[in-house]
Design a protein around this motif. Structure first.
Motif, mmCIF file in Angstrom:
data_model
loop_
_atom_site.group_PDB
_atom_site.id
_atom_site.type_symbol
_atom_site.label_atom_id
_atom_site.label_comp_id
_atom_site.label_asym_id
_atom_site.label_seq_id
_atom_site.Cartn_x
_atom_site.Cartn_y
_atom_site.Cartn_z
ATOM 1 N N HIS A 62 0.839 -1.200 0.000
ATOM 2 C CA HIS A 62 0.000 0.000 0.000
ATOM 3 C C HIS A 62 0.875 1.252 0.000
ATOM 4 O O HIS A 62 1.400 1.675 1.027
ATOM 5 C CB HIS A 62 -0.907 -0.016 1.226
ATOM 6 C CG HIS A 62 -1.752 1.213 1.373
ATOM 7 N ND1 HIS A 62 -2.393 1.806 0.307
ATOM 8 C CD2 HIS A 62 -2.066 1.966 2.469
ATOM 9 C CE1 HIS A 62 -3.059 2.871 0.732
ATOM 10 N NE2 HIS A 62 -2.877 2.988 2.040
ATOM 11 N N ASN A 83 -5.887 9.371 2.561
ATOM 12 C CA ASN A 83 -4.837 8.685 3.314
ATOM 13 C C ASN A 83 -5.365 7.820 4.450
ATOM 14 O O ASN A 83 -4.780 6.775 4.755
ATOM 15 C CB ASN A 83 -3.832 9.703 3.847
ATOM 16 C CG ASN A 83 -3.086 10.408 2.729
ATOM 17 O OD1 ASN A 83 -3.149 10.000 1.572
ATOM 18 N ND2 ASN A 83 -2.385 11.472 3.059
ATOM 19 N N THR A 87 -6.690 3.952 3.207
ATOM 20 C CA THR A 87 -5.957 2.897 3.909
ATOM 21 C C THR A 87 -6.923 1.913 4.566
ATOM 22 O O THR A 87 -6.725 0.694 4.510
ATOM 23 C CB THR A 87 -5.018 3.507 4.962
ATOM 24 O OG1 THR A 87 -4.043 4.331 4.312
ATOM 25 C CG2 THR A 87 -4.304 2.422 5.764
ATOM 26 N N HIS A 103 2.250 -1.579 4.721
ATOM 27 C CA HIS A 103 1.751 -0.204 4.735
ATOM 28 C C HIS A 103 2.912 0.783 4.674
ATOM 29 O O HIS A 103 3.897 0.654 5.410
ATOM 30 C CB HIS A 103 0.940 0.039 6.009
ATOM 31 C CG HIS A 103 0.525 1.458 6.195
ATOM 32 N ND1 HIS A 103 -0.383 2.082 5.365
ATOM 33 C CD2 HIS A 103 0.890 2.382 7.125
ATOM 34 C CE1 HIS A 103 -0.554 3.321 5.778
ATOM 35 N NE2 HIS A 103 0.205 3.533 6.837
ATOM 36 N N LYS A 134 -1.236 10.773 7.901
ATOM 37 C CA LYS A 134 -0.380 9.583 7.849
ATOM 38 C C LYS A 134 -0.263 8.929 9.228
ATOM 39 O O LYS A 134 -0.198 7.700 9.338
ATOM 40 C CB LYS A 134 0.996 9.945 7.293
ATOM 41 C CG LYS A 134 0.995 10.364 5.832
ATOM 42 C CD LYS A 134 0.499 9.251 4.911
ATOM 43 C CE LYS A 134 1.511 8.127 4.789
ATOM 44 N NZ LYS A 134 1.069 7.082 3.830
ATOM 45 N N ALA A 137 -3.427 7.008 9.540
ATOM 46 C CA ALA A 137 -3.383 5.802 8.712
ATOM 47 C C ALA A 137 -2.497 4.738 9.348
ATOM 48 O O ALA A 137 -2.845 3.543 9.365
ATOM 49 C CB ALA A 137 -2.881 6.152 7.316
ATOM 50 N N ALA A 141 -3.729 1.021 10.649
ATOM 51 C CA ALA A 141 -3.038 -0.203 10.239
ATOM 52 C C ALA A 141 -2.577 -1.000 11.457
ATOM 53 O O ALA A 141 -2.740 -2.227 11.523
ATOM 54 C CB ALA A 141 -1.847 0.141 9.347
#
Length: 308
Positions: A62, A83, A87, A103, A134, A137, A141
């Motif tokens: 990703h 983002n 994700t 990721h 970010k 994200a 994750a």
């Protein structure tokens, strides 16, 4: 993608739809590589389109994101949508299909370094809407790794650079202005921030190693050289490589807001060496020369406009 194909992997790629049918830098890949890539045109904010693209694969790399920091000041909602929600869509597809998930994070999530070199335990600091998106994200994750035992690895590159990079990135924008005979004074933002630059083939190699290793779900791994250079130092090196001397001027609209500027990012890559058996192989100077050669061969000049 090119590294994956050359390593013998079958590759699917999701490319953001646009009315020009433009595949971006995929179009610059050697034809023999392009012919091995199955391209899907969609939008990562569309969960069903993401799921369809991910069907019949074994792993997801990703890398899709909105990355321009200046534009994140103008359109922060789009950064959250792409983002974070993008994700999440990939993570849900990975969970439903039982896929390995790699990721892509960014060193910008650390903000201005509290200490260097920066290891994975360094505090996170959202100094721009981009870095906030970010961080979010990354944490989504991580949550899927811990909540659902999903095989997630978070790779955190420190400023990847090399040929084919957008002219908006600092190295190609400086080099392209140097090479442009119509440009008398090179325009730049702040000259003092320090970054740790990893050549693109080294970054790609780390992703391939992450695919092949059994890594604890949710592990974060920094990718960097452990050496930092300021923008001013980079410009001096580029002048030496090109043999061209021009004055450089700070343009106010390229300067980040005072409290948003990240002053120093230098990586501790110990974990990458231990878990991936990875280390950078391309020196910074060699990488800069590769960028200059790439731009010179193609006659690429700087963009006509600087978009905020």
């Amino acid at each position: 993608m090119e590294a994956c194909v050359r390593a013998g992997h079958d590759v699917k790629c999701l490319v953001n739809y646009n009315s020009r049918s433009d595949y971006g830098f995929i179009s610059e890949l050697p034809s023999v590589i392009q012919s091995e890539i199955e391209v899907h045109v969609a939008d990562i904010r569309d969960s069903e389109a993401v799921y369809t693209c991910c069907d019949n694969v074994e792993a997801i790399l990703h890398l899709a994101a909105l990355i321009g920091i200046p534009y994140s000041y103008v359109a922060p909602i789009s950064y959250i949508q792409v983002n974070v929600m993008g994700t999440l869509n990939f993570l849900n597809a990975a969970r439903r299909l039982g896929l390995r998930f790699i990721h892509t994070s960014t060193s910008e999530v650390y903000g201005s370094a509290e200490y260097v070199p920066i290891d994975e335990a360094h505090p996170l600091s959202a100094q721009s809407p981009y870095s906030a998106s970010k961080i979010a994200a990354d944490k989504v994750a991580e949550s899927y790794a811990l909540s659902f035992d999903l095989a997630v690895t978070i790779i955190r590159p420190f400023n990847t650079f090399g040929p084919r990079q957008s002219l908006r990135a600092v190295i190609p924008t400086l080099a392209s202005q140097l090479l442009d005979s119509d440009v008398r004074s090179v325009q730049a933002g702040s000259l003092y921030p320090v970054r740790d630059y990893t050549f693109v083939t080294d970054t790609a190699g780390a992703f391939l190693r992450a695919l092949a290793r059994d890594i604890s779900p949710g592990t974060v791994i920094n990718l960097g050289t452990g050496v930092g250079f300021s923008i001013a130092e980079i410009y001096t090196k580029l002048q030496e490589i090109t043999g061209i001397q021009k004055p450089i001027a700070q343009e106010s609209r390229r300067v980040r807001p005072e409290h948003s500027e990240v002053t120093r990012l230098v990586s501790d890559n110990t974990l990458a060496r231990e878990l991936l058996g990875w280390e950078p192989t391309v020196s910074f100077d060699s990488g800069l020369k590769a960028v200059v050669d790439y731009l010179a061969e193609r006659g690429i000049a700087r963009p006509e406009r600087y978009y905020t």
